[in-house]
Design an enzyme around this catalytic site. Structure first.
Site, PDB file in Angstrom:
ATOM      1  N   PRO A 117      11.921  -5.957 -10.346  1.00  0.00           N
ATOM      2  CA  PRO A 117      11.407  -5.615 -11.681  1.00  0.00           C
ATOM      3  C   PRO A 117      12.528  -5.595 -12.714  1.00  0.00           C
ATOM      4  CG  PRO A 117      10.466  -4.155 -10.048  1.00  0.00           C
ATOM      5  CD  PRO A 117      11.469  -5.015  -9.333  1.00  0.00           C
ATOM      6  N   CYS A 118      12.203  -6.087 -13.895  1.00  0.00           N
ATOM      7  CA  CYS A 118      13.275  -6.377 -14.839  1.00  0.00           C
ATOM      8  C   CYS A 118      13.282  -5.491 -16.066  1.00  0.00           C
ATOM      9  CB  CYS A 118      13.161  -7.834 -15.269  1.00  0.00           C
ATOM     10  SG  CYS A 118      11.485  -8.270 -15.747  1.00  0.00           S
ATOM     11  N   GLN A 119      12.383  -4.492 -16.154  1.00  0.00           N
ATOM     12  CA  GLN A 119      12.379  -3.646 -17.359  1.00  0.00           C
ATOM     13  C   GLN A 119      13.748  -3.021 -17.568  1.00  0.00           C
ATOM     14  OE1 GLN A 119      10.258  -3.622 -14.926  1.00  0.00           O
ATOM     15  NE2 GLN A 119       8.182  -3.180 -15.576  1.00  0.00           N
TER      16      GLN A 119
END
Length: 408
Positions: A117-119
């Site tokens: 996940p890249c948030q």
């Protein structure tokens, strides 16, 4: 050829690989709704192999209950692993995957795909966080990805992420990522690819890092670009018009598929329209949408918040996020990037048709991401929009998968 999909989301990346003949051994994903989407999609592929899509459409129509539908293919509980990847869960996930290999009489994994996940290192996320997300555990999920590489030794891997990963922490984070991946015994290369180069009518940049075993003769595939002159309206025009809050859960199209939809497999002759669901809007928002659509369609001008009549403004902040209302440009070749924020409100994704005055529907968002119409997303509308916004476009994934398949 087989693969493991880590941080699988709704399965956009794996769909591209399945469409060229790869078989999933396991999808690992922490979100319950995304896991149900993966299960439903797995069953779709199995039923299609058997020539029995009638059962699939009975489920979408509501004639078969979900528990009954899932019980037809009990193996999905093993293939779709609904767990957060963490220090505590990694050993049990390994066991489940080893069990799958045993049951399929397989001795090795060909490929691992997925993007943590890249948030945590997206540009917006960093702007809002005074600590630059250094303490955010999501910054270090790539280390678990590396544990899977060490354990299963795939011939190649595809690590996908947002361009922000390259500059996070002044570039130190990406140096770390590369260091760990190389340390697992792989040569690697990263490129920024744009989905609009691979048949997707959307501008969407992604870092695609590919690795291959050091002692192999493999290399970074040359992914062929697709040139076309289709427009965004070719994706939208066969869908019936909707009022805000209106929905077609299972129904008919308003016209034949465009050449684009047919050519790229987004809509086939036997497809049924599902999840054409629009969100409700209040009167003020619709008045703003009308101004935004007229400005864009007639003069190609994006409306700024400061341009709106005073009676339509509700925000005191008139210095930042002035482009919070944006029309999807129907007469361009590409829309702007569809992101997970679409689940919060639709202001950034206004339908270009002046007669509808609404944001785009679930099915329209899925199409802009190049998901085929027979792809069904599980969960409430907000969860579905999040799954779509976070996904890798399947058409882009298919271009990468095709080249990796010929290399392997």
């Amino acid at each position: 050829m087989n693969f493991i999909d880590l941080f699988a989301g709704a399965g956009g990346l794996s769909e591209g690989f399945i469409s060229v003949g790869f078989e999933p051994i396991a999808h690992v994903e922490m979100n319950k709704y995304a896991c149900d989407t993966l299960k439903t999609r797995y069953i779709f592929h199995e039923l299609r192999k058997k020539g029995d899509l009638e059962t699939y459409y009975k489920y979408l129509k509501g004639d078969i209950k979900k528990d009954t539908f899932y019980s037809m293919f009990p193996e999905i509980e093993q293939i779709v692993i609904n767990k957060e990847i963490s220090q505590e869960t990694v050993p049990s996930i390994f066991l489940q995957i080893e069990e799958q290999l045993k049951q399929n009489n397989l001795s090795s994994i060909d490929l691992i795909i997925g993007g943590p996940p890249c948030q945590a290192y997206s540009l917006v996320g960093r702007a809002r966080d005074p600590y630059r997300k250094e303490k955010d555990p999501r910054n270090y999920l790539y280390k678990y990805y590396v544990e899977f590489l060490r354990k299963f030794r795939p011939k190649m891997f595809v690590f996908e992420n947002v361009p922000g990963i390259l500059t996070a922490g002044k570039g130190e984070l990406f140096k770390d990522v590369q260091h760990y991946l190389k340390g697992a015994g792989y040569k690697i290369e990263a490129q920024i690819l744009d989905s609009s180069d691979y048949g997707v009518v959307q501008k969407r940049k992604r870092v695609i890092l590919i690795g291959w075993q050091k002692d192999s003769k493999l290399y970074y595939p040359r992914v062929k670009k697709i040139v076309h002159d289709y427009k965004v309206n070719d994706v939208l025009r066969d869908l019936p018009p909707l009022e805000p809050g209106e929905r077609v859960d299972f129904g008919s199209y308003s016209s034949k598929p465009s050449k684009y939809l047919y050519k790229y497999g987004i809509r086939g002759n036997d497809d049924v329209l599902t999840q054409h669901i629009s969100r409700p809007h209040n009167k003020r928002d619709r008045e703003i949408y009308k101004i935004a659509i007229e400005n864009w369609n007639n003069a190609k001008v994006r409306v700024k918040y400061t341009d709106l009549p005073e009676e339509l403004k509700t925000h005191n902040n008139q210095k930042s996020f002035l482009d919070r209302f944006k029309v999807v440009s129907g007469d361009n070749q590409y829309s702007h990037t569809v992101v997970a924020h679409i689940s919060k409100d639709g202001h950034y994704y206004i339908h270009p048709d002046i007669n509808q005055l609404r944001s785009i529907s679930v099915r329209e968002a899925a199409r802009l991401q190049s998901f085929p119409d027979n792809y069904y997303f599980e969960g409430p509308r907000t969860a579905v929009f999040t799954q779509i916004g976070n996904a890798v476009p399947p058409l882009m994934a298919k271009s990468i998968a095709n080249e990796i398949k010929s290399l392997l």
